[in-house]
Scaffold this motif. Structure first.
Motif, PDB file in Angstrom:
ATOM      1  N   ALA A  97       0.812  -1.216   0.000  1.00 34.96           N
ATOM      2  CA  ALA A  97       0.000   0.000   0.000  1.00 34.96           C
ATOM      3  C   ALA A  97       0.846   1.267   0.000  1.00 34.96           C
ATOM      4  CB  ALA A  97      -0.929  -0.003   1.213  1.00 34.96           C
ATOM      5  N   ASP A  98       2.050   1.198   0.564  1.00 32.88           N
ATOM      6  CA  ASP A  98       2.896   2.384   0.648  1.00 32.88           C
ATOM      7  C   ASP A  98       3.980   2.440  -0.434  1.00 32.88           C
ATOM      8  OD1 ASP A  98       4.386   0.254   1.587  1.00 32.88           O
ATOM      9  OD2 ASP A  98       5.136   1.306   3.359  1.00 32.88           O
ATOM     10  N   MET A  99       3.845   1.621  -1.464  1.00 29.49           N
ATOM     11  CA  MET A  99       4.851   1.619  -2.526  1.00 29.49           C
ATOM     12  C   MET A  99       4.756   2.916  -3.335  1.00 29.49           C
ATOM     13  SD  MET A  99       5.855  -1.495  -4.950  1.00 29.49           S
ATOM     14  CE  MET A  99       7.129  -1.418  -6.176  1.00 29.49           C
ATOM     15  N   PRO A 100       5.877   3.613  -3.516  1.00 24.32           N
ATOM     16  CA  PRO A 100       5.851   4.893  -4.244  1.00 24.32           C
ATOM     17  C   PRO A 100       5.457   4.738  -5.713  1.00 24.32           C
ATOM     18  CG  PRO A 100       7.991   4.547  -3.173  1.00 24.32           C
ATOM     19  CD  PRO A 100       7.208   3.282  -3.034  1.00 24.32           C
ATOM     20  N   VAL A 101       4.797   5.764  -6.223  1.00 25.65           N
ATOM     21  CA  VAL A 101       4.427   5.821  -7.628  1.00 25.65           C
ATOM     22  C   VAL A 101       5.706   5.956  -8.454  1.00 25.65           C
ATOM     23  CG1 VAL A 101       3.273   7.273  -9.351  1.00 25.65           C
ATOM     24  CG2 VAL A 101       2.175   6.817  -7.143  1.00 25.65           C
ATOM     25  N   GLY A 102       5.725   5.307  -9.613  1.00 26.95           N
ATOM     26  CA  GLY A 102       6.880   5.403 -10.505  1.00 26.95           C
ATOM     27  C   GLY A 102       7.272   4.050 -11.068  1.00 26.95           C
ATOM     28  N   LYS A 103       8.463   4.018 -11.648  1.00 27.43           N
ATOM     29  CA  LYS A 103       8.969   2.794 -12.283  1.00 27.43           C
ATOM     30  C   LYS A 103       9.713   1.939 -11.261  1.00 27.43           C
ATOM     31  CE  LYS A 103       7.980   3.911 -16.615  1.00 27.43           C
ATOM     32  NZ  LYS A 103       7.066   3.214 -17.436  1.00 27.43           N
ATOM     33  N   ALA A 104       9.193   0.758 -11.010  1.00 27.58           N
ATOM     34  CA  ALA A 104       9.842  -0.225 -10.156  1.00 27.58           C
ATOM     35  C   ALA A 104      10.535  -1.239 -11.062  1.00 27.58           C
ATOM     36  CB  ALA A 104       8.805  -0.918  -9.274  1.00 27.58           C
ATOM     37  N   THR A 105      11.445  -2.022 -10.502  1.00 23.83           N
ATOM     38  CA  THR A 105      12.097  -3.073 -11.278  1.00 23.83           C
ATOM     39  C   THR A 105      11.829  -4.423 -10.629  1.00 23.83           C
ATOM     40  OG1 THR A 105      14.194  -2.836 -10.085  1.00 23.83           O
ATOM     41  CG2 THR A 105      13.931  -1.561 -12.122  1.00 23.83           C
ATOM     42  N   VAL A 106      11.768  -5.445 -11.477  1.00 20.48           N
ATOM     43  CA  VAL A 106      11.555  -6.815 -11.020  1.00 20.48           C
ATOM     44  C   VAL A 106      12.658  -7.675 -11.621  1.00 20.48           C
ATOM     45  CG1 VAL A 106       9.978  -8.779 -10.992  1.00 20.48           C
ATOM     46  CG2 VAL A 106       9.060  -6.449 -10.972  1.00 20.48           C
ATOM     47  N   THR A 107      13.393  -8.366 -10.765  1.00 26.91           N
ATOM     48  CA  THR A 107      14.398  -9.324 -11.242  1.00 26.91           C
ATOM     49  C   THR A 107      13.996 -10.717 -10.770  1.00 26.91           C
ATOM     50  OG1 THR A 107      15.824  -9.086  -9.297  1.00 26.91           O
ATOM     51  CG2 THR A 107      16.271  -7.634 -11.164  1.00 26.91           C
ATOM     52  N   ALA A 108      14.316 -11.703 -11.571  1.00 23.91           N
ATOM     53  CA  ALA A 108      14.047 -13.101 -11.216  1.00 23.91           C
ATOM     54  C   ALA A 108      15.228 -13.925 -11.716  1.00 23.91           C
ATOM     55  CB  ALA A 108      12.743 -13.578 -11.835  1.00 23.91           C
ATOM     56  N   MET A 109      15.946 -14.549 -10.786  1.00 25.36           N
ATOM     57  CA  MET A 109      17.135 -15.340 -11.108  1.00 25.36           C
ATOM     58  C   MET A 109      17.109 -16.654 -10.343  1.00 25.36           C
ATOM     59  SD  MET A 109      19.320 -13.650 -13.118  1.00 25.36           S
ATOM     60  CE  MET A 109      20.926 -14.292 -12.738  1.00 25.36           C
ATOM     61  N   PRO A 110      17.638 -17.724 -10.927  1.00 31.30           N
ATOM     62  CA  PRO A 110      17.779 -18.956 -10.154  1.00 31.30           C
ATOM     63  C   PRO A 110      18.540 -18.658  -8.856  1.00 31.30           C
ATOM     64  CG  PRO A 110      18.244 -19.358 -12.457  1.00 31.30           C
ATOM     65  CD  PRO A 110      18.133 -17.871 -12.294  1.00 31.30           C
ATOM     66  N   TYR A 111      18.049 -19.190  -7.744  1.00 31.81           N
ATOM     67  CA  TYR A 111      18.571 -18.856  -6.421  1.00 31.81           C
ATOM     68  C   TYR A 111      19.745 -19.735  -6.007  1.00 31.81           C
ATOM     69  CZ  TYR A 111      18.752 -18.232  -1.377  1.00 31.81           C
ATOM     70  OH  TYR A 111      19.179 -17.987  -0.099  1.00 31.81           O
ATOM     71  N   ALA A 112      20.808 -19.092  -5.541  1.00 29.27           N
ATOM     72  CA  ALA A 112      21.952 -19.739  -4.891  1.00 29.27           C
ATOM     73  C   ALA A 112      22.674 -20.751  -5.773  1.00 29.27           C
ATOM     74  CB  ALA A 112      21.525 -20.388  -3.574  1.00 29.27           C
ATOM     75  N   ILE A 113      22.697 -20.509  -7.062  1.00 32.35           N
ATOM     76  CA  ILE A 113      23.454 -21.393  -7.941  1.00 32.35           C
ATOM     77  C   ILE A 113      24.220 -20.577  -8.973  1.00 32.35           C
ATOM     78  CG2 ILE A 113      21.924 -23.374  -7.722  1.00 32.35           C
ATOM     79  CD1 ILE A 113      20.714 -22.634 -10.403  1.00 32.35           C
ATOM     80  N   ASP A 114      25.301 -21.127  -9.453  1.00 36.67           N
ATOM     81  CA  ASP A 114      26.039 -20.537 -10.563  1.00 36.67           C
ATOM     82  C   ASP A 114      25.616 -21.318 -11.783  1.00 36.67           C
ATOM     83  OD1 ASP A 114      27.749 -19.643 -12.471  1.00 36.67           O
ATOM     84  OD2 ASP A 114      29.558 -19.949 -11.318  1.00 36.67           O
ATOM     85  N   TRP A 115      24.723 -20.747 -12.562  1.00 36.59           N
ATOM     86  CA  TRP A 115      24.128 -21.488 -13.674  1.00 36.59           C
ATOM     87  C   TRP A 115      24.802 -21.222 -14.994  1.00 36.59           C
ATOM     88  CZ3 TRP A 115      22.305 -18.311 -17.392  1.00 36.59           C
ATOM     89  CH2 TRP A 115      22.018 -17.008 -17.011  1.00 36.59           C
ATOM     90  N   CYS A 116      25.714 -20.258 -15.090  1.00 35.05           N
ATOM     91  CA  CYS A 116      26.358 -20.017 -16.378  1.00 35.05           C
ATOM     92  C   CYS A 116      27.685 -19.317 -16.209  1.00 35.05           C
ATOM     93  CB  CYS A 116      25.455 -19.203 -17.305  1.00 35.05           C
ATOM     94  SG  CYS A 116      25.440 -17.443 -16.941  1.00 35.05           S
ATOM     95  N   ASP A 117      28.452 -19.322 -17.249  1.00 37.27           N
ATOM     96  CA  ASP A 117      29.710 -18.585 -17.283  1.00 37.27           C
ATOM     97  C   ASP A 117      29.702 -17.621 -18.459  1.00 37.27           C
ATOM     98  OD1 ASP A 117      30.006 -20.204 -19.462  1.00 37.27           O
ATOM     99  OD2 ASP A 117      31.798 -21.211 -18.763  1.00 37.27           O
ATOM    100  N   ASP A 118      28.555 -17.025 -18.736  1.00 39.51           N
ATOM    101  CA  ASP A 118      28.305 -16.098 -19.840  1.00 39.51           C
ATOM    102  C   ASP A 118      28.329 -16.766 -21.208  1.00 39.51           C
ATOM    103  OD1 ASP A 118      27.913 -14.097 -18.055  1.00 39.51           O
ATOM    104  OD2 ASP A 118      29.759 -13.030 -18.484  1.00 39.51           O
TER     105      ASP A 118
END
Length: 147
Positions: A97-118
């Motif tokens: 309810a108290d989230m400010p108006v504007g552009k927020a960002t959402v990130t989603a990444m596999p948790y606690a793993i090293d899944w790639c080396d680019d």
């Protein structure tokens, strides 16, 4: 596009390439979506991804980490949710309810793993342990908060 010159011939490939120690092609996490992408405080937002078209091998206990940062740079959500071995997940949250108006960002990444080396190589698939995440680019989606 990566181009390599071999014996005077240019060879190209779209996307990542690299040495494949497992015999499998590169495998990046599936792209995720944020829906809807414009909300008001109190609304529900769903972050989700389909299964990958490759074999990322996240494991049976895999988790996705979802982080939502508001327009002022404060984290308002930082949690994990179940994810399939192929990277499929769905996570829903209520916009505070108290989230400010504007552009927020959402990130989603596999948790606690090293899944790639680019290159899309799954470092865990070869049995490596005690890995720290490589320099993979952090995916970011925008969420607009309106009054």
């Amino acid at each position: 596009m990566v181009a390599t010159v071999l014996g005077g011939t240019v060879m190209g490939s779209a996307g990542a390439c690299g040495p494949f120690t497992t015999g499998e092609p590169p495998c990046f996490p599936p792209s995720y979506t944020v829906s809807p992408d414009s909300v008001q405080p109190g609304d529900t937002v769903t972050v989700s991804a389909p299964a990958a078209n490759c074999n990322p091998r996240y494991g049976t206990d895999a988790r996705i980490q979802v982080i939502v940062t508001d327009a002022k740079g404060a984290e308002v959500v930082n949690t994990t949710a179940p994810m399939s071995d192929a990277g499929e997940f769905t996570y829903a949250f209520t916009v505070p309810a108290d989230m400010p108006v504007g552009k927020a960002t959402v990130t989603a990444m596999p948790y606690a793993i090293d899944w790639c080396d680019d290159t899309g190589k799954n470092n865990r698939a070869g049995g490596a342990t005690d890995l720290i995440r490589a320099s993979c680019v952090m995916p970011v989606e925008t969420l607009t908060i309106t009054p």
